[in-house]
Design a protein around this motif. Sequence first.
Motif, mmCIF file in Angstrom:
data_model
loop_
_atom_site.group_PDB
_atom_site.id
_atom_site.type_symbol
_atom_site.label_atom_id
_atom_site.label_comp_id
_atom_site.label_asym_id
_atom_site.label_seq_id
_atom_site.Cartn_x
_atom_site.Cartn_y
_atom_site.Cartn_z
ATOM 1 N N ILE A 127 2.602 12.151 11.798
ATOM 2 C CA ILE A 127 1.482 11.263 11.498
ATOM 3 C C ILE A 127 2.170 10.309 10.135
ATOM 4 C CG2 ILE A 127 -0.744 11.217 10.520
ATOM 5 C CD1 ILE A 127 -1.270 13.614 11.922
ATOM 6 N N GLU A 128 2.807 10.803 9.445
ATOM 7 C CA GLU A 128 3.296 9.977 8.201
ATOM 8 C C GLU A 128 4.941 9.912 8.282
ATOM 9 O OE1 GLU A 128 2.794 7.777 4.967
ATOM 10 O OE2 GLU A 128 1.098 9.280 5.622
ATOM 11 N N PRO A 129 5.564 9.104 8.956
ATOM 12 C CA PRO A 129 6.770 8.756 9.125
ATOM 13 C C PRO A 129 7.577 8.984 7.642
ATOM 14 C CG PRO A 129 5.895 7.385 10.790
ATOM 15 C CD PRO A 129 4.715 7.926 9.648
ATOM 16 N N PHE A 130 8.479 9.618 7.358
ATOM 17 C CA PHE A 130 9.145 9.652 6.196
ATOM 18 C C PHE A 130 10.521 9.935 6.314
ATOM 19 C CE2 PHE A 130 9.805 11.419 1.808
ATOM 20 C CZ PHE A 130 9.077 10.661 1.242
ATOM 21 N N PRO A 131 11.532 9.327 5.423
ATOM 22 C CA PRO A 131 12.865 9.571 5.577
ATOM 23 C C PRO A 131 13.247 10.969 4.930
ATOM 24 C CG PRO A 131 12.235 8.086 3.621
ATOM 25 C CD PRO A 131 11.203 8.373 4.217
ATOM 26 N N LYS A 132 14.492 11.639 5.503
ATOM 27 C CA LYS A 132 14.857 12.686 4.716
ATOM 28 C C LYS A 132 16.168 12.510 4.120
ATOM 29 C CE LYS A 132 12.634 16.079 7.931
ATOM 30 N NZ LYS A 132 13.004 17.397 8.766
ATOM 31 N N VAL A 160 8.178 -1.935 13.294
ATOM 32 C CA VAL A 160 7.323 -1.097 14.504
ATOM 33 C C VAL A 160 6.850 0.125 13.582
ATOM 34 C CG1 VAL A 160 7.641 0.431 16.218
ATOM 35 C CG2 VAL A 160 8.842 -1.609 16.274
ATOM 36 N N TYR A 161 7.410 0.710 12.775
ATOM 37 C CA TYR A 161 6.801 1.782 11.909
ATOM 38 C C TYR A 161 6.377 1.349 10.622
ATOM 39 C CZ TYR A 161 8.820 4.642 15.723
ATOM 40 O OH TYR A 161 9.258 4.998 17.023
ATOM 41 N N GLN A 162 6.659 0.301 10.083
ATOM 42 C CA GLN A 162 6.095 -0.312 8.885
ATOM 43 C C GLN A 162 6.710 0.602 7.683
ATOM 44 O OE1 GLN A 162 3.240 -3.246 8.619
ATOM 45 N NE2 GLN A 162 4.610 -3.753 10.109
ATOM 46 N N GLN A 163 7.854 0.881 7.768
ATOM 47 C CA GLN A 163 8.335 1.637 6.573
ATOM 48 C C GLN A 163 9.538 1.027 6.152
ATOM 49 O OE1 GLN A 163 6.644 4.237 5.633
ATOM 50 N NE2 GLN A 163 5.331 4.480 7.453
ATOM 51 N N ILE A 164 9.927 1.275 4.732
ATOM 52 C CA ILE A 164 10.795 0.497 4.025
ATOM 53 C C ILE A 164 11.998 1.309 4.265
ATOM 54 C CG2 ILE A 164 11.847 0.053 1.903
ATOM 55 C CD1 ILE A 164 8.980 -0.272 0.751
ATOM 56 N N THR A 222 0.954 -1.067 0.028
ATOM 57 C CA THR A 222 -0.067 -0.179 -0.031
ATOM 58 C C THR A 222 0.795 1.096 0.132
ATOM 59 O OG1 THR A 222 0.058 0.033 2.618
ATOM 60 C CG2 THR A 222 -1.954 -1.067 1.210
ATOM 61 N N GLY A 223 2.011 1.222 0.512
ATOM 62 C CA GLY A 223 2.801 2.449 0.571
ATOM 63 C C GLY A 223 2.380 3.564 1.493
ATOM 64 N N HIS A 224 2.657 4.724 1.214
ATOM 65 C CA HIS A 224 2.125 6.179 2.161
ATOM 66 C C HIS A 224 0.649 6.552 1.714
ATOM 67 C CE1 HIS A 224 6.122 6.534 3.838
ATOM 68 N NE2 HIS A 224 6.663 6.296 2.435
ATOM 69 N N ALA A 225 0.180 7.304 2.619
ATOM 70 C CA ALA A 225 -1.264 7.515 2.481
ATOM 71 C C ALA A 225 -1.493 8.867 1.494
ATOM 72 C CB ALA A 225 -2.009 7.689 3.580
ATOM 73 N N PHE A 226 -0.392 9.570 1.398
ATOM 74 C CA PHE A 226 -0.353 10.962 0.998
ATOM 75 C C PHE A 226 -0.667 11.066 -0.646
ATOM 76 C CE2 PHE A 226 4.322 10.097 1.260
ATOM 77 C CZ PHE A 226 4.567 10.178 -0.194
ATOM 78 N N LYS A 227 -1.335 11.944 -1.145
ATOM 79 C CA LYS A 227 -1.621 12.056 -2.607
ATOM 80 C C LYS A 227 -0.653 12.972 -3.205
ATOM 81 C CE LYS A 227 -6.433 10.934 -2.333
ATOM 82 N NZ LYS A 227 -7.830 11.579 -2.748
ATOM 83 N N THR A 228 -0.211 14.023 -2.514
ATOM 84 C CA THR A 228 1.154 14.917 -2.804
ATOM 85 C C THR A 228 2.186 14.956 -2.105
ATOM 86 O OG1 THR A 228 0.244 16.956 -1.932
ATOM 87 C CG2 THR A 228 -0.820 16.115 -4.156
ATOM 88 N N ILE A 279 9.726 8.450 -3.082
ATOM 89 C CA ILE A 279 8.738 8.646 -2.044
ATOM 90 C C ILE A 279 8.892 7.484 -1.002
ATOM 91 C CG2 ILE A 279 7.540 10.258 -3.396
ATOM 92 C CD1 ILE A 279 5.349 7.859 -3.739
ATOM 93 N N ASN A 280 9.765 6.407 -0.926
ATOM 94 C CA ASN A 280 9.960 5.493 0.076
ATOM 95 C C ASN A 280 8.926 4.480 -0.029
ATOM 96 O OD1 ASN A 280 9.552 5.351 3.578
ATOM 97 N ND2 ASN A 280 11.370 4.299 2.435
ATOM 98 N N GLU A 281 8.819 3.846 -1.432
ATOM 99 C CA GLU A 281 7.809 2.892 -1.288
ATOM 100 C C GLU A 281 8.404 1.683 -2.127
ATOM 101 O OE1 GLU A 281 3.722 5.635 -1.197
ATOM 102 O OE2 GLU A 281 4.034 4.597 -3.264
ATOM 103 N N ALA A 282 7.704 0.650 -2.184
ATOM 104 C CA ALA A 282 8.326 -0.514 -2.532
ATOM 105 C C ALA A 282 8.198 -0.689 -4.184
ATOM 106 C CB ALA A 282 7.610 -1.875 -2.100
ATOM 107 N N PHE A 283 9.215 -0.867 -4.839
ATOM 108 C CA PHE A 283 8.932 -1.387 -6.425
ATOM 109 C C PHE A 283 9.649 -2.730 -6.485
ATOM 110 C CE2 PHE A 283 13.377 0.165 -5.878
ATOM 111 C CZ PHE A 283 14.057 -0.423 -6.907
ATOM 112 N N PHE A 284 9.249 -3.207 -7.556
ATOM 113 C CA PHE A 284 9.680 -4.833 -7.872
ATOM 114 C C PHE A 284 10.320 -4.798 -9.062
ATOM 115 C CE2 PHE A 284 5.652 -4.646 -5.209
ATOM 116 C CZ PHE A 284 6.389 -5.423 -4.116
ATOM 117 N N TYR A 285 11.843 -5.119 -9.040
ATOM 118 C CA TYR A 285 12.648 -5.085 -10.065
ATOM 119 C C TYR A 285 12.403 -6.206 -11.126
ATOM 120 C CZ TYR A 285 17.552 -4.932 -12.090
ATOM 121 O OH TYR A 285 18.521 -4.898 -13.013
ATOM 122 N N LYS A 286 12.307 -5.625 -12.328
ATOM 123 C CA LYS A 286 11.943 -6.818 -13.320
ATOM 124 C C LYS A 286 10.615 -7.842 -13.226
ATOM 125 C CE LYS A 286 16.268 -6.128 -15.912
ATOM 126 N NZ LYS A 286 17.488 -6.751 -16.288
#
Length: 270
Positions: free
Chosen positions: A222-227, A192-196, A48-54, A143-150
């Motif tokens: 609310i939306e943990p995100f890497p810097k 714990v935070y369910q972030q990649i 599912t990734g993050h909830a934000f739209k922008t 944006i720190n979400e999963a992608f599946f290589y090939k």
Amino acid sequence: MRKLPIYIFGTMVIILLISCRSQKNVVDLTRQETMLTERSETVSVFATGHAFKTLKVKRMNVEFVVNGLSDNFKGNMAVSRDSLIAISVIPMIGYEALRIMCTEDSIIVINRTEKTYHASSLDYYLEKYNLPARFNDLQAVLINEAFFYKDGYADRRYAKEIKTENGRIMYKIESIKGGKRMTNQQIAADSVYQQINDVYIDDYQRNVQMDIGYADFNVSEIEPFPKRISINIQDGNNSIKLEIKYSLVVFDDPINVKFEIPANYSRIHM
């Protein structure tokens, strides 16, 4: 291949990471003692990734080293999920040198320093440089979400496994073709935070290794995100290191990106 302008190199190298069709020797599975098995369960962080739209990144810094030669650029970025990635390169305060817009089907680059612009379909551009990537792959890296290589090749079998190791959820994927292992991908997420926080890829066909790491998560939001995003690639004798730092990240703000090309700008082809 013609050398790309220095300011868009950092963006284009990410596309390069998830591409190429070169044919090289692969690893014979018969030499492996164990093999991953297909399992049906999944974890929401990988689906599912993050909830934000922008997403807006203000004061982004990109540093890269290619075979020992380094450079960097600063700027801003805006992402509208599944439709737009826009990057404004600002080498000095108040002055935009370059603007890049990438959509699902087009790419536009406006070079204000040289008063030129480039515009083409994204498919044409990727095909020209032999880059069978997708817009969503590039978006996922940024944006720190999963992608599946090939993923999804009809002539391959995919062996998958999900398990927890040392407080991290590990998703392992191998692709096999004709009894030979083609790729190995591992995605790790914080349990714990369910972030990649890490993506590792070994492409035996291309003889390429890649590691993408995410760090400096602001877990109080609310939306943990890497810097910080670190990307390391070893492609034969070539090495690339890419460090992307986000100073300020804003979610779900309206995005109003204009790409009006001045009449006196000349069109170029890259």
